[in-house]
Design a protein around this motif. Structure first.
Motif, PDB file in Angstrom:
ATOM      1  N   UNK A   1       0.839  -1.206   0.000  1.00 31.14           N
ATOM      2  CA  UNK A   1       0.000   0.000   0.000  1.00 31.14           C
ATOM      3  C   UNK A   1       0.869   1.249   0.000  1.00 31.14           C
ATOM      4  N   UNK A   2       0.413   2.248  -0.741  1.00 31.83           N
ATOM      5  CA  UNK A   2       1.049   3.567  -0.785  1.00 31.83           C
ATOM      6  C   UNK A   2       0.038   4.586  -0.277  1.00 31.83           C
ATOM      7  N   UNK A   3       0.093   4.945   1.012  1.00 36.13           N
ATOM      8  CA  UNK A   3      -0.892   5.896   1.545  1.00 36.13           C
ATOM      9  C   UNK A   3      -0.817   7.238   0.825  1.00 36.13           C
ATOM     10  N   UNK A   4      -2.002   7.723   0.421  1.00 38.16           N
ATOM     11  CA  UNK A   4      -2.089   9.020  -0.230  1.00 38.16           C
ATOM     12  C   UNK A   4      -1.939   8.998  -1.732  1.00 38.16           C
ATOM     13  N   UNK A   5      -1.680   7.835  -2.323  1.00 37.21           N
ATOM     14  CA  UNK A   5      -1.524   7.708  -3.766  1.00 37.21           C
ATOM     15  C   UNK A   5      -2.712   6.948  -4.361  1.00 37.21           C
ATOM     16  N   UNK A   6      -3.128   7.340  -5.559  1.00 37.32           N
ATOM     17  CA  UNK A   6      -4.105   6.578  -6.314  1.00 37.32           C
ATOM     18  C   UNK A   6      -3.394   5.428  -7.021  1.00 37.32           C
ATOM     19  N   UNK A   7      -4.089   4.319  -7.166  1.00 39.25           N
ATOM     20  CA  UNK A   7      -3.508   3.147  -7.820  1.00 39.25           C
ATOM     21  C   UNK A   7      -4.321   2.832  -9.077  1.00 39.25           C
ATOM     22  N   UNK A   8      -3.644   2.772 -10.208  1.00 38.04           N
ATOM     23  CA  UNK A   8      -4.267   2.362 -11.468  1.00 38.04           C
ATOM     24  C   UNK A   8      -3.741   0.975 -11.821  1.00 38.04           C
ATOM     25  N   UNK A   9      -4.608  -0.026 -11.700  1.00 35.19           N
ATOM     26  CA  UNK A   9      -4.198  -1.409 -11.913  1.00 35.19           C
ATOM     27  C   UNK A   9      -4.462  -1.815 -13.367  1.00 35.19           C
ATOM     28  N   UNK A  10      -3.396  -2.239 -14.039  1.00 33.47           N
ATOM     29  CA  UNK A  10      -3.494  -2.646 -15.445  1.00 33.47           C
ATOM     30  C   UNK A  10      -3.077  -4.089 -15.674  1.00 33.47           C
ATOM     31  N   UNK A  11      -2.827  -4.808 -14.604  1.00 35.47           N
ATOM     32  CA  UNK A  11      -2.431  -6.207 -14.732  1.00 35.47           C
ATOM     33  C   UNK A  11      -2.752  -6.972 -13.462  1.00 35.47           C
ATOM     34  N   UNK A  12      -2.681  -8.292 -13.550  1.00 36.46           N
ATOM     35  CA  UNK A  12      -2.968  -9.171 -12.417  1.00 36.46           C
ATOM     36  C   UNK A  12      -1.667  -9.638 -11.780  1.00 36.46           C
ATOM     37  N   UNK A  13      -1.737  -9.899 -10.491  1.00 37.95           N
ATOM     38  CA  UNK A  13      -0.550 -10.331  -9.758  1.00 37.95           C
ATOM     39  C   UNK A  13      -0.976 -11.061  -8.500  1.00 37.95           C
ATOM     40  N   UNK A  14      -0.044 -11.860  -7.956  1.00 40.31           N
ATOM     41  CA  UNK A  14      -0.310 -12.515  -6.672  1.00 40.31           C
ATOM     42  C   UNK A  14      -0.222 -11.523  -5.518  1.00 40.31           C
ATOM     43  N   UNK A  15       0.364 -10.335  -5.772  1.00 32.95           N
ATOM     44  CA  UNK A  15       0.456  -9.280  -4.763  1.00 32.95           C
ATOM     45  C   UNK A  15      -0.577  -8.212  -5.088  1.00 32.95           C
ATOM     46  N   UNK A  16      -1.380  -7.867  -4.105  1.00 33.24           N
ATOM     47  CA  UNK A  16      -2.365  -6.804  -4.305  1.00 33.24           C
ATOM     48  C   UNK A  16      -1.750  -5.455  -3.952  1.00 33.24           C
ATOM     49  N   UNK A  17      -1.977  -4.451  -4.786  1.00 36.19           N
ATOM     50  CA  UNK A  17      -1.486  -3.097  -4.557  1.00 36.19           C
ATOM     51  C   UNK A  17      -2.696  -2.205  -4.344  1.00 36.19           C
ATOM     52  N   UNK A  18      -2.763  -1.548  -3.185  1.00 33.98           N
ATOM     53  CA  UNK A  18      -3.958  -0.815  -2.798  1.00 33.98           C
ATOM     54  C   UNK A  18      -3.617   0.576  -2.288  1.00 33.98           C
ATOM     55  N   UNK A  19      -4.570   1.473  -2.431  1.00 35.22           N
ATOM     56  CA  UNK A  19      -4.594   2.700  -1.655  1.00 35.22           C
ATOM     57  C   UNK A  19      -5.065   2.339  -0.247  1.00 35.22           C
ATOM     58  N   UNK A  20      -4.606   3.083   0.768  1.00 32.05           N
ATOM     59  CA  UNK A  20      -4.931   2.689   2.138  1.00 32.05           C
ATOM     60  C   UNK A  20      -6.415   2.847   2.467  1.00 32.05           C
ATOM     61  N   UNK A  21      -7.211   3.462   1.574  1.00 29.40           N
ATOM     62  CA  UNK A  21      -8.652   3.561   1.793  1.00 29.40           C
ATOM     63  C   UNK A  21      -9.391   2.325   1.259  1.00 29.40           C
ATOM     64  N   UNK A  22      -8.666   1.420   0.582  1.00 27.38           N
ATOM     65  CA  UNK A  22      -9.298   0.245  -0.026  1.00 27.38           C
ATOM     66  C   UNK A  22      -9.193  -1.003   0.839  1.00 27.38           C
ATOM     67  N   UNK A  23      -8.762  -0.855   2.080  1.00 27.83           N
ATOM     68  CA  UNK A  23      -8.552  -2.024   2.934  1.00 27.83           C
ATOM     69  C   UNK A  23      -9.806  -2.859   3.205  1.00 27.83           C
ATOM     70  N   UNK A  24     -11.017  -2.267   3.276  1.00 22.38           N
ATOM     71  CA  UNK A  24     -12.194  -3.122   3.510  1.00 22.38           C
ATOM     72  C   UNK A  24     -12.338  -4.251   2.496  1.00 22.38           C
ATOM     73  N   UNK A  25     -11.789  -4.088   1.288  1.00 21.22           N
ATOM     74  CA  UNK A  25     -11.878  -5.156   0.285  1.00 21.22           C
ATOM     75  C   UNK A  25     -11.087  -6.390   0.701  1.00 21.22           C
ATOM     76  N   UNK A  26     -10.146  -6.239   1.637  1.00 24.20           N
ATOM     77  CA  UNK A  26      -9.355  -7.385   2.084  1.00 24.20           C
ATOM     78  C   UNK A  26     -10.158  -8.332   2.963  1.00 24.20           C
ATOM     79  N   UNK A  27     -11.305  -7.891   3.433  1.00 26.15           N
ATOM     80  CA  UNK A  27     -12.105  -8.707   4.339  1.00 26.15           C
ATOM     81  C   UNK A  27     -13.001  -9.700   3.606  1.00 26.15           C
ATOM     82  N   UNK A  28     -13.037  -9.645   2.288  1.00 28.46           N
ATOM     83  CA  UNK A  28     -13.861 -10.584   1.525  1.00 28.46           C
ATOM     84  C   UNK A  28     -13.303 -11.993   1.674  1.00 28.46           C
ATOM     85  N   UNK A  29     -14.130 -12.978   2.033  1.00 29.34           N
ATOM     86  CA  UNK A  29     -13.639 -14.353   2.196  1.00 29.34           C
ATOM     87  C   UNK A  29     -13.043 -14.877   0.890  1.00 29.34           C
ATOM     88  N   UNK A  30     -11.804 -15.406   0.959  1.00 30.49           N
ATOM     89  CA  UNK A  30     -11.127 -15.936  -0.217  1.00 30.49           C
ATOM     90  C   UNK A  30     -10.663 -17.367  -0.007  1.00 30.49           C
TER      91      UNK A  30
END
Length: 324
Positions: free
Chosen positions: A234-263
């Motif tokens: 995560x890069x706090x304060x930066x917008x993230x534009x995702x153009x590819x898939x990866x085993x590592x998720x790259x997020x803005x620190x406001x997107x953390x609730x998405x990590x709670x989805x059961x996987x």
């Protein structure tokens, strides 16, 4: 022969300030040695970076005092009419003041870099705190041990009902240019690309490395269970534009609730409690050891958790948990 009186005059000039520094240091040490109402605590977000920043701040202040002493020496001698000593002290100051200033500049630059890194981790820690609940726990600054020393730290670990999430925080300054595109990081699945064209995959590799380490430790703690572990950058304060898939998720620190989805499949109660106990011990700071450290920069790397190897693990049946 004139140099000896000059040195004595300079020492006499510096003595009151050195005495003040000695008395203040002694008083601070007495305050630190007062009995605390508790002996240990869990690591807060940004703990290691804050320790290093404090160490560099102390060294920067010492370098600043040295530069001031060397600068005021000629002024003092001029005021007391010791003209025969003035040239020697002036030449010494001209040589040593720039050196002290360079040391000060270097230390203060390190202090500012570590401070902004610590603030970034603290900001992310505050966002993660909103996710905490009965079955979601947040741990910060988990040390990775190699022998008897810490070689790396995991910035944040989230224990969820379905597994573990490893979050690595990277704080990067923005250029003073308005516009959302100037605060946008592009992620193509392999590299992070910044507005100035800088490309890196270092944070992605770090998240994979620390996530693998925690996954291996979790397997040891739970008697061979495979625990779902998700690496996140995560890069706090930066917008993230995702153009590819990866085993590592790259997020803005406001997107953390998405990590709670059961996987993955839910963890059993015994497995979840075991992970919680070990993570609590890993994140614990022994304040007595911390207070005995003479180097604030090294104290974060010299602490040991007290009962990490002796945490009792409840008996459990063999169970496999799918990876995220």
């Amino acid at each position: 022969m004139d140099s000896v009186p000059s040195i004595l005059n300079l020492a006499f000039c510096c003595f009151p300030l050195l005495l003040l520094c000695f008395l203040m240091t002694r008083k601070l040490r007495e305050i630190e040695e007062m009995k605390r109402p508790f002996d240990s605590m869990r690591r807060p977000a940004g703990f290691s970076l804050r320790q290093r920043a404090d160490g560099y701040w102390t060294e920067a202040v010492c370098a600043m005092f040295a530069a001031l002493l060397l600068a005021v020496g000629p002024i003092f001698l001029f005021l007391v009419k010791r003209q025969e000593s003035l040239s020697f002290v002036f030449l010494s100051g001209c040589l040593l003041v720039p050196v002290s200033f360079l040391v000060f500049s270097r230390k203060i630059r390190h202090y500012l870099n570590y401070s902004i890194g610590a603030r970034g981790e603290e900001a992310v820690g505050a966002e993660l705190a909103s996710l905490q609940g009965d079955k979601v726990l947040i741990f910060h600054d988990i040390p990775i041990w190699k022998g008897n020393r810490i070689v790396e730290n995991i910035d944040h670990v989230i224990l969820t009902p379905n597994g573990l999430v490893v979050v690595e925080t990277k704080t990067r300054r923005k250029k003073r240019i308005k516009g959302r595109e100037k605060a946008m990081i592009q992620f193509d699945g392999n590299h992070l690309i910044f507005p100035d064209g800088f490309r890196t995959n270092g944070p992605l590799e770090q998240a994979r490395r620390t996530s693998t380490w925690l996954s291996i430790k979790a397997k040891e703690w739970t008697g061979g269970q495979t625990i779902a572990t998700l690496p996140v950058v995560t890069y706090p304060g930066w917008w993230i534009e995702r153009k590819g898939r990866s085993d590592v998720r790259v997020l803005n620190h406001k997107e953390f609730p998405s990590l709670m989805s059961p996987r993955s499949e839910p963890l059993s109660e015994i497995v979840w409690i075991t992970l919680r106990k070990h993570l609590e011990e890993l994140s614990r700071i022994d304040l007595e050891i911390l207070g005995q450290s003479s180097n604030p920069k090294a104290s974060g790397a010299s602490l040991q958790y007290r009962a990490g190897a002796s945490v009792a693990m409840p008996s459990m049946k063999d169970q496999h948990v799918n990876s995220l």
